[in-house]
Every structure is written in C-alpha cells, then in structure tokens.
Enzyme design. Structure first.
Site, PDB file in Angstrom:
ATOM      1  N   GLY A  49       0.820  -1.200   0.000  1.00  0.00           N
ATOM      2  CA  GLY A  49       0.000   0.000   0.000  1.00  0.00           C
ATOM      3  C   GLY A  49       0.848   1.241   0.000  1.00  0.00           C
ATOM      4  O   GLY A  49       2.068   1.157   0.157  1.00  0.00           O
ATOM      5  N   PRO A  50       0.210   2.403  -0.199  1.00  0.00           N
ATOM      6  CA  PRO A  50       0.974   3.648  -0.254  1.00  0.00           C
ATOM      7  C   PRO A  50       1.636   3.980   1.093  1.00  0.00           C
ATOM      8  O   PRO A  50       1.273   3.369   2.094  1.00  0.00           O
ATOM      9  CB  PRO A  50      -0.083   4.691  -0.613  1.00  0.00           C
ATOM     10  CG  PRO A  50      -1.401   4.046  -0.411  1.00  0.00           C
ATOM     11  CD  PRO A  50      -1.221   2.581  -0.408  1.00  0.00           C
ATOM     12  N   PRO A  51       2.561   4.916   1.100  1.00  0.00           N
ATOM     13  CA  PRO A  51       3.249   5.246   2.351  1.00  0.00           C
ATOM     14  C   PRO A  51       2.298   5.881   3.362  1.00  0.00           C
ATOM     15  O   PRO A  51       1.329   6.531   2.982  1.00  0.00           O
ATOM     16  CB  PRO A  51       4.299   6.276   1.933  1.00  0.00           C
ATOM     17  CG  PRO A  51       4.320   6.294   0.455  1.00  0.00           C
ATOM     18  CD  PRO A  51       3.039   5.721  -0.030  1.00  0.00           C
ATOM     19  N   GLY A  52       2.591   5.675   4.619  1.00  0.00           N
ATOM     20  CA  GLY A  52       1.860   6.364   5.678  1.00  0.00           C
ATOM     21  C   GLY A  52       0.498   5.802   5.999  1.00  0.00           C
ATOM     22  O   GLY A  52      -0.306   6.450   6.646  1.00  0.00           O
ATOM     23  N   VAL A  53       0.211   4.570   5.562  1.00  0.00           N
ATOM     24  CA  VAL A  53      -1.114   4.015   5.849  1.00  0.00           C
ATOM     25  C   VAL A  53      -1.069   3.046   7.031  1.00  0.00           C
ATOM     26  O   VAL A  53      -2.051   2.384   7.317  1.00  0.00           O
ATOM     27  CB  VAL A  53      -1.722   3.303   4.616  1.00  0.00           C
ATOM     28  CG1 VAL A  53      -2.086   4.317   3.560  1.00  0.00           C
ATOM     29  CG2 VAL A  53      -0.773   2.257   4.074  1.00  0.00           C
ATOM     30  N   LYS A  56       1.450   0.543   7.714  1.00  0.00           N
ATOM     31  CA  LYS A  56       2.016  -0.800   7.524  1.00  0.00           C
ATOM     32  C   LYS A  56       3.033  -1.093   8.636  1.00  0.00           C
ATOM     33  O   LYS A  56       2.994  -2.146   9.269  1.00  0.00           O
ATOM     34  CB  LYS A  56       2.680  -0.907   6.153  1.00  0.00           C
ATOM     35  CG  LYS A  56       1.714  -0.668   5.003  1.00  0.00           C
ATOM     36  CD  LYS A  56       2.354  -0.896   3.663  1.00  0.00           C
ATOM     37  CE  LYS A  56       3.461   0.080   3.302  1.00  0.00           C
ATOM     38  NZ  LYS A  56       3.029   1.482   3.179  1.00  0.00           N
ATOM     39  N   SER A  93      -4.281   3.602 -18.029  1.00  0.00           N
ATOM     40  CA  SER A  93      -5.647   3.837 -17.558  1.00  0.00           C
ATOM     41  C   SER A  93      -6.167   5.236 -17.854  1.00  0.00           C
ATOM     42  O   SER A  93      -7.341   5.519 -17.670  1.00  0.00           O
ATOM     43  CB  SER A  93      -5.748   3.538 -16.066  1.00  0.00           C
ATOM     44  OG  SER A  93      -5.043   4.509 -15.358  1.00  0.00           O
ATOM     45  N   LYS A 124      -8.190   5.094  -6.521  1.00  0.00           N
ATOM     46  CA  LYS A 124      -8.573   6.158  -7.455  1.00  0.00           C
ATOM     47  C   LYS A 124      -9.873   6.827  -7.009  1.00  0.00           C
ATOM     48  O   LYS A 124      -9.993   8.053  -7.030  1.00  0.00           O
ATOM     49  CB  LYS A 124      -8.749   5.592  -8.865  1.00  0.00           C
ATOM     50  CG  LYS A 124      -7.425   5.245  -9.534  1.00  0.00           C
ATOM     51  CD  LYS A 124      -7.669   4.581 -10.852  1.00  0.00           C
ATOM     52  CE  LYS A 124      -6.360   4.286 -11.558  1.00  0.00           C
ATOM     53  NZ  LYS A 124      -6.548   3.469 -12.750  1.00  0.00           N
TER      54      LYS A 124
HETATM   55  P1  ADP Z   1       3.781   2.980   6.434  1.00  0.00           P
HETATM   56  O1  ADP Z   1       4.638   1.984   7.124  1.00  0.00           O
HETATM   57  O2  ADP Z   1       2.598   2.392   5.771  1.00  0.00           O
HETATM   58  O3  ADP Z   1       4.505   3.894   5.533  1.00  0.00           O
HETATM   59  P2  ADP Z   1       3.475   4.014   9.084  1.00  0.00           P
HETATM   60  O4  ADP Z   1       3.150   2.749   9.777  1.00  0.00           O
HETATM   61  O5  ADP Z   1       4.827   4.577   9.269  1.00  0.00           O
HETATM   62  O6  ADP Z   1       3.148   3.915   7.554  1.00  0.00           O
HETATM   63  O7  ADP Z   1       2.382   5.096   9.516  1.00  0.00           O
HETATM   64  C1  ADP Z   1       2.627   6.459   9.647  1.00  0.00           C
HETATM   65  C2  ADP Z   1       1.998   6.974  10.913  1.00  0.00           C
HETATM   66  O8  ADP Z   1       0.607   6.935  10.808  1.00  0.00           O
HETATM   67  C3  ADP Z   1       2.357   6.155  12.120  1.00  0.00           C
HETATM   68  O9  ADP Z   1       2.574   7.007  13.213  1.00  0.00           O
HETATM   69  C4  ADP Z   1       1.106   5.318  12.370  1.00  0.00           C
HETATM   70  O10 ADP Z   1       0.946   5.005  13.722  1.00  0.00           O
HETATM   71  C5  ADP Z   1       0.020   6.217  11.871  1.00  0.00           C
HETATM   72  N1  ADP Z   1      -1.124   5.468  11.367  1.00  0.00           N
HETATM   73  C6  ADP Z   1      -1.298   5.029  10.114  1.00  0.00           C
HETATM   74  N2  ADP Z   1      -2.458   4.372   9.970  1.00  0.00           N
HETATM   75  C7  ADP Z   1      -3.057   4.393  11.174  1.00  0.00           C
HETATM   76  C8  ADP Z   1      -4.301   3.887  11.691  1.00  0.00           C
HETATM   77  N3  ADP Z   1      -5.151   3.227  10.920  1.00  0.00           N
HETATM   78  N4  ADP Z   1      -4.577   4.111  12.968  1.00  0.00           N
HETATM   79  C9  ADP Z   1      -3.724   4.789  13.734  1.00  0.00           C
HETATM   80  N5  ADP Z   1      -2.570   5.305  13.331  1.00  0.00           N
HETATM   81  C10 ADP Z   1      -2.222   5.110  12.069  1.00  0.00           C
END
Ligand code: ADP
Length: 801
Positions: free
Chosen positions: A348-352, A354, A671, A714
């Site tokens: 998945g995209p960054p910041g979700v 993972k 697309s 999208k």
């Molecule tokens: P990724 O690894 O997907 O790039 P991160 O795990 O580093 O993303 O997430 C970035 C920040 O967002 C972290 O501080 C994380 O705790 C927070 N975060 C992301 N999704 C959620 C969620 N569903 N609930 C609570 N916090 C989240």
C-alpha cells in the site's frame, strides 16, 4: 762480492733489507738449511717461490733476486723452527752450486742507486707523513717498525722499512725488492701508500656508517624490546582477561555445537596473535558478533488470539480487512507452531500504517520488533554479508537485524521489498528468498558469519508500495494484504484518536497545555496534506505542537487553543485548495484518475491544437505506456473522424499537443486512455468537458473500454479532490465493494464499455452529426503541408493501472 749461501724458499712473505722479522719454518729443507747456517756464519738467502703452492720448489721455481739475511735467534719446537732474522741486502743468485739436503747458491750483492737530492728528501718526508696519516687512519703496524720509520734513516732504509710495513701482494713486494733505484722505489711506495690510505679512509667511513647503522638498529631493537616488555606487563593482563571474558561469553551464548567449536578455534587463533596484528581486530569483531547473536534466546509468546486482536484494534483505527487477515494468519501460526507456508506482505501507499501494524503484531505476540529497509539494495552481499576476507566486511542485513533484536524469534519487517534491484553484483532477491522461505531458512548462511543461523522462528513481514516490481519468485511466496489510502473522514479519526495523542507525548505536552480543535484538524487535512496515508498529517501536527511546546516552556502561555483560523500562523500559507478542479468546464481538458506509488491521484489532461503537420506532441513526463495511450487515442479519433463530425483529414494541418500538468511527477500506465481521448475530442470539436467528472479506463483502437486496477485508491482520491461523478469501465464494477461507504454515498458512478458512452457522458454537448463532405471546420491558420506525419502506432503492454 760473491758468496755461497744456503737458499731458503719462502711462499709469500718477503724479507726486506734493514728489517727484522720472526718467521716460522717447517719444511725439512728449510730446517736443514737453517740448522746448518746457524752453525756457521748464520747467513742465508731467502728467495720467493714463483708459485706459493709448491711444497718442494727447485731452483727454477724461485725468483733470482732474494734477500741476504742473518739469523739472529732460533727457537726449535717440535718439527718447526721460529727464527728471528734480519734482512741485510738485495742479492742475485748467480748459480746453484750444490744440493745436499738443501740448496746452496752463489749470490752477488746488488748495488743500490742512491742520490742525495732534495727530491729524494722531499719524497722521504712525504712518505713518513703519509705513513703517520695511515697509522692515524687505523693502519696496523708493529710499533717498533713505526718507531724505526719515524726516526731519521737513509732513504734506502726508509723505503725498505715502509715496504715491509705495507699490505702488499707477494709479487708487488718482489718488484720492490728488485728495484735497486731508490728514487724509483720511493715513488712506487708513495703510490702504494696513497692507495692504502684511500682504502683505509674508505674502510673507516664504511665502518663508521655501519657502526652508526648498527648503533641505531641496536638502539631501536633495544627500545622495542623494552616497549614490548612494558606492553606485556600492562597489556597481557588486559588481553588475558579480555580473552577470558570472550571465552565465558562463548560458553554463555549456548551456540550449537559446531558454532561453539568454530568460536573456540577463532579464540585460540586470537590468543596466539600479537594484539597489534590487524587480523586480531577482525577476529575480535567476528567473535563479538558470534557471542551476541541470540542462538538460544527467544521471547515467549504471550498473548492469545483475542488479546492480539484487542491490541491491533487499540493501536489502529479502521484497517478492518487487514486486521482480520492478520489475525487469521496468527491463528494458523499458533496452531501450526511454526511459520510454514507464506510470508506476509503489506502492500500500500506510504503512511497508511504498515509499519505500525507490524509493531503492534510484535506487541501482541510479546516479541521484539526489528525493521530493515531494503530500498535500493542491488548487492546480494547486503542480504548475505561479505566474506570475511574482504577489508571492512560486515554481516548482511538479516543477521544484523537478528543481532539488534537480541532474540531468535522477533517480528522482522523488511521494508520496500519492491525496491530491491538486481545487477552484476548478484541477485539479492534469491538471497532474500532463502532467508524468508520457511522451508529452508533454518540453515540460513551468511557469508560473514560462515556458520548457519536458524531463522525459522522469525516472523517475517515484508512491505511494498507496488506489487509489479517484486521479483516473481519472491512474489509467489508472499501473502499479500492490501492497505489502501484513507478518506478525509478516516484521516480525521486517525488524527483525532491517535496522532494527536502520540504527538502530545512526543513533545512533552498534555491535553491541559493544548487544544487542537476538530475544525483545525480538518483544516490541516484539507489544506496542508494531499496524500493517501497520514504521514504528512502527523508531521504537521508535530510542527504545531513543537511551536506550542516552545510557548508553554517559555511561560508565555499555560494553555494554547489552536483553531482553524490559527493554523496558518503555525504552518504558513495553505498548500492545497480543497478541490483541485477548475472553476468552469473547459475545452480540451479532462480529469483522469491515476494510481501511483503514493496512492490514488487525479490528473488533468490538457490538449492544445496548433497549425502544423499532423504531429503529436507529448509533455509532462509521460511514461512509455502513457505515450502509447496518446497515440492510440489519436488513431482511434482519426479512424472515427467522420463519426465525430470532423473532416476526414483534419489531422494533416494541425499538431496536437497533449500535456499532463505537474510535469515533474512521472506518470505512466494505460488507464488514462479514456481521459486523453476525451480531451482530444473536446479540443477538436470545441465542446467543453464536464469538470466534475473523473474518468479512468484503457481504450482500445476500436474504442472498447478495458478494465483497470487500483479502483479503490482512485475513487478515494477522486472523492478527496471533490469530484462528483466517476466513469469506470464496466468490468471494474465489482471493485467498488472495497470502497468505504461514506465515499460511495457522495459519488455517482457510470459504468461504460465503449468510448462513445464516455464522450456522451463527459462532453457538455452532444457531438455534431457526422459530415460526409470534407470541408475543414477546424479554425487554424493555413500552413503549407509538406508531408503528413503519422505517429507510429505501437502495441503497448496492457498491465492494469
Ligand atoms: P507505512 O509503514 O505504511 O509507511 P506508518 O506505519 O509509518 O506507515 O504510519 C505512519 C503513521 O501513521 C504512524 O505514526 C502510524 O501510527 C500512523 N497510522 C497510520 N495508519 C493508522 C491507523 N489506521 N490508525 C492509527 N494510526 C495510524
């Protein structure tokens, strides 16, 4: 005056007149001659052998000119006689007269040629001075002889004394003996003495240098010896205790037998080594790694499945599907006992979330968490380590991660598995596969470690932004769990319930110090972030809290309330308008939906027409597949020109420029085909496109609309951007199931299977009726047509995007 005298042959020495010598004789003839002479006048003649090796020389083997000498004293020892003899004069053998037990010859004295000239005196002075000099340079000479030379003597005597004192070869001596001209003798001696002085000088210089060198060497050796002793005194204890601790550590590490054996062997090698040997450092590092690896240390699994579920829920908002699959996975793991089968991959995209879900899993299982990024790795050695023979060799990232974890069963996150490349340095993905594969990773070999390490208890989780770049062999083994981007609402909830709290703690604040209002949070989400995840949102909240913390710490305020209107004060001017769409419907501009590594995005496709020769100009960093989409769109339009109400050869006098703004962001994929075609048709027909309709779908040359990927991302992105209607390929209808309800309720969907339907929906007016006459309707300046350029049509890959 002639004389009959016994002849005594000598091998190499020569007795000069006016000199005293002590000689030892052993040959029977010599002894007989001496005995007989000693009985009578004590006079003998010494003659040099031409060949010193002859033991019993005959008259012909002796030089003719010899020295007449007197035997002063004789001492007989067994078989030998030591005789002190004094040289008297130069004689020449005239004839050998008789032979009994020794030769007797008739000799005649050789008269000397002496002149009492100044030159001779000068020569004598020079010689004595030079001789003194030679003595100063270390010439060894009998002291009596030296005294004799220094005392005033005749030139002839002086020459003989000096001749006897010089280091000469037998033949040189014989020459001097045969020289009856004193002046010539003095000159020859001057040369010979000069040569000897030079040699002495040279010897002395060499000797002093050697001495210097020797002294220096000896001094150094001595100092080094002393240093060694000091070091030994100081260091040995240290070294010994260090080695002892290492040995204890080896024992304590509970390594498998063969590893312990290897470690003790290396330790023995280390003990026998000078500690300043660089090799010793390498061995120590190696042993440090061996003893610090968790061969036998593991965390005991604590939480049950229910508890794990609770922890995942507590740490994260939403992500229901992902959580469910993770819990299923953990349940299987609990039952099976080992991680057999596949490896989790969070895509998945960054910041979700993972990474943070990974951390939660570790917490839920009561295990350690380690994370290693694989982004940009091209070298197999990064995974598997360098052989120890390399300078600066290190273990690979897997073993380093295990060392950092300190237990043999951590949750091990391998980030960015989609960014692993391969080149001439080997294929890191095959090494990765070996590490990840539960079937074979109990014997994982690292080049540096040299001994196998058991990774079978490690729970590996990989993460990726996109899936198509993951090497096939690896992808086959992955159990993929998709994480999609968040809607505004979800972001608000995550921000409100999780990120704010986290950042309060990080900045040493509490709810009593700061109140970030809901409106402010929404304002940040809408105007300061445009992302699928919440990473930037978290950063913006952190920025605000840092500034608040400063105010609080400086005592300026006790509690700070941050309202929506205050946000610009903290974060500067707003970055994004809430909707990105145009204010009014435009000609030649459509809205496409795209999916990138960073999640879904909307993109605008702009088309401009110019007088030209039928060229297609493409700008905005389009990838190959997207360029091909543009060419396919052009071909489709040309084929359908009359149906679209366009002159048949409309393209001959124009150039079509397709631009996709935000040129710095690379874009690719098929697309956007529908959106591109719509924009070109709009430009050609001058009919504007509905600005709030977003569209996605690949177009074939015949106008069929094909299925695409990333629908959920999208659609969420379209919703975020404020679009109201979305045109999707009919085959993608099923994908809407994954889209959150609150998004679906705000949007209207049209499912299409042909380009005609798209144009009908997207253009603000119906297309003009088909024309049969080919009269140009397109208002562009007339230009001379040189040659119609038909852009080459290529078959393009139909990977879903
Ligand atoms: P990724 O690894 O997907 O790039 P991160 O795990 O580093 O993303 O997430 C970035 C920040 O967002 C972290 O501080 C994380 O705790 C927070 N975060 C992301 N999704 C959620 C969620 N569903 N609930 C609570 N916090 C989240």
């Amino acid at each position: 005056m002639e004389k009959l005298v016994p002849i005594i042959p000598i091998r190499d020495g020569i007795i000069f007149p006016s000199t005293d010598s002590v000689l030892t004789f052993g040959r029977p003839k010599s002894l007989a001659a001496l005995e007989s002479a000693f009985q009578h006048e004590r006079i003998v003649c010494f003659a040099l052998q031409k060949n010193s090796r002859l033991n019993d020389p005959g008259p012909e083997d002796l030089f003719e000119i010899g020295t007449l000498a007197r035997i002063e004293r004789m001492i007989r020892t067994d078989g030998e006689i030591n005789a002190q003899v004094r040289g008297l004069s130069r004689v020449k053998v005239i004839s050998y007269e008789k032979y009994d037990s020794y030769y007797v010859a008739r000799v005649v004295e050789l008269p000397e040629i002496v002149e009492e000239t100044e030159e001779i005196k000068a020569l004598c002075n020079h010689l004595t001075n030079e001789f003194r000099k030679a003595m100063n340079f270390g010439k060894s000479a009998d002291f009596l002889l030296f005294m004799n030379i220094m005392s005033e003597t005749s030139a002839s005597e002086l020459s003989d004394l000096i001749a006897s004192a010089l280091e000469l070869k037998p033949l040189e001596r014989q020459d001097l003996l045969e020289m009856t001209d004193v002046k010539k003798r003095l000159q020859t001696l001057t040369d010979l003495l000069a040569k000897e002085i030079k040699i002495l000088e040279l010897e002395r210089r060499i000797a002093s240098k050697t001495q210097e060198r020797f002294e220096k060497g000896a001094r150094e050796a001595m100092l080094r010896e002393r240093l060694k002793t000091i070091e030994e005194e100081l260091g040995e204890r240290e070294e010994q205790s260090e080695n002892k601790t290492l040995l204890n550590k080896i024992k304590a590490a509970k390594m498998p037998e063969e590893v312990e054996e290897k470690a003790t062997k290396e330790l023995a090698k280390l003990q026998n080594m000078n500690q300043y040997n660089p090799e010793a450092g390498y061995i120590r590092n190696y042993l440090d790694l061996l003893v610090s690896l968790p061969w036998d240390k593991e965390s005991k699994d604590e939480a049950g499945i229910k508890a794990a579920e609770a922890i995942l829920d507590k740490d994260h908002y939403g992500l229901q599907k992902a959580k469910e699959r993770i819990i299923e996975y953990l349940a299987v793991y609990k039952l099976a006992g080992k991680m057999k089968g596949s490896i989790l991959c969070f895509a998945g995209p960054p910041g979700v979330g993972k990474t943070s879900i990974g951390k939660s899993i570790a917490r839920a299982l009561g295990r350690k968490f380690v994370r290693v990024s694989l982004g940009g790795i091209r070298d197999e050695a990064e995974i598997r380590g360098h052989r120890r023979t390399y300078v600066g060799a290190l273990p690979g990232r897997i073993i380093q991660g295990i060392k950092d974890a300190g237990t043999k069963n951590p949750v091990f996150m391998l980030d960015e598995i989609d960014k692993v490349g391969s080149d001439f340095r080997g294929d890191p993905s095959s090494a990765l596969l070996e590490a990840l594969d539960p079937e074979q990773n109990d014997q994982f070999s690292d080049h540096y470690l040299e001994v196998p390490f058991d990774l079978s208890d490690v729970m590996f989780i990989t993460t990726a932004n996109v899936l198509d770049t993951i090497p096939h062999a690896l992808r086959d083994r992955l159990e993929i769990i998709q994480f999609s981007g968040y809607t505004h609402d979800e972001k608000f909830k995550i921000g409100h319930d999780f990120l704010v709290q986290k950042q309060l703690e990080n900045n040493g604040l509490t709810n009593h110090n700061v109140d970030l209002t809901d409106d402010a949070l929404k304002f940040i989400i809408h105007h300061y972030t445009r992302e699928a995840g919440v990473r930037n949102l978290e950063r913006k909240i952190a920025t605000i809290f840092r500034k608040v913390a400063k105010k609080v710490a400086e005592g300026e305020k006790k509690k700070v309330t941050v309202k929506a209107t205050d946000v610009t004060k903290y974060l500067g001017p707003i970055k994004f308008q809430s909707t990105m769409i145009e204010k009014q419907d435009e000609v030649g501009m459509s809205t496409g939906l795209a999916w990138t590594e960073a999640g879904g995005e909307i993109l605008f496709i702009e088309v401009a027409l110019m007088p030209g020769r039928g060229q297609l100009i493409l700008t905005g960093q389009l990838g190959d597949v997207m360029k091909e989409s543009c060419q396919a769109a052009m071909s489709y339009i040309r084929a359908k020109a009359t149906k679209l109400g366009l002159p048949e050869k409309f393209y001959q006098k124009i150039d079509v420029h397709v631009h996709v703004p935000e040129g710095a962001v690379p874009k690719d994929g098929p697309s956007a085909g529908g959106a591109i075609t719509t924009a070109i048709v709009s430009a050609l027909t001058k009919i504007p496109v509905h600005r709030k309709i977003g569209m996605t779908g690949e177009v074939t040359l015949r106008g069929r609309i094909m299925e695409i990927g990333g629908v959920k991302e999208k659609v969420i992105a379209a919703h975020r951007a404020g679009l109201k209607t979305i045109i999707l390929p009919k085959d993608n209808q099923k994908d809407l199931e994954d889209v959150p309800k609150e998004v679906l309720k705000d949007l209207k969907f049209h499912f299409v299977s042909h380009m005609d339907e798209v144009l009908e929906l997207a253009l603000t007016k119906p297309l003009p009726k088909a024309k049969t006459k080919t009269k140009t309707k397109i208002k562009v300046k007339e230009t001379k047509i040189l040659k119609p350029i038909v852009t080459p049509l290529q078959i393009h890959a139909t990977k879903p995007n």
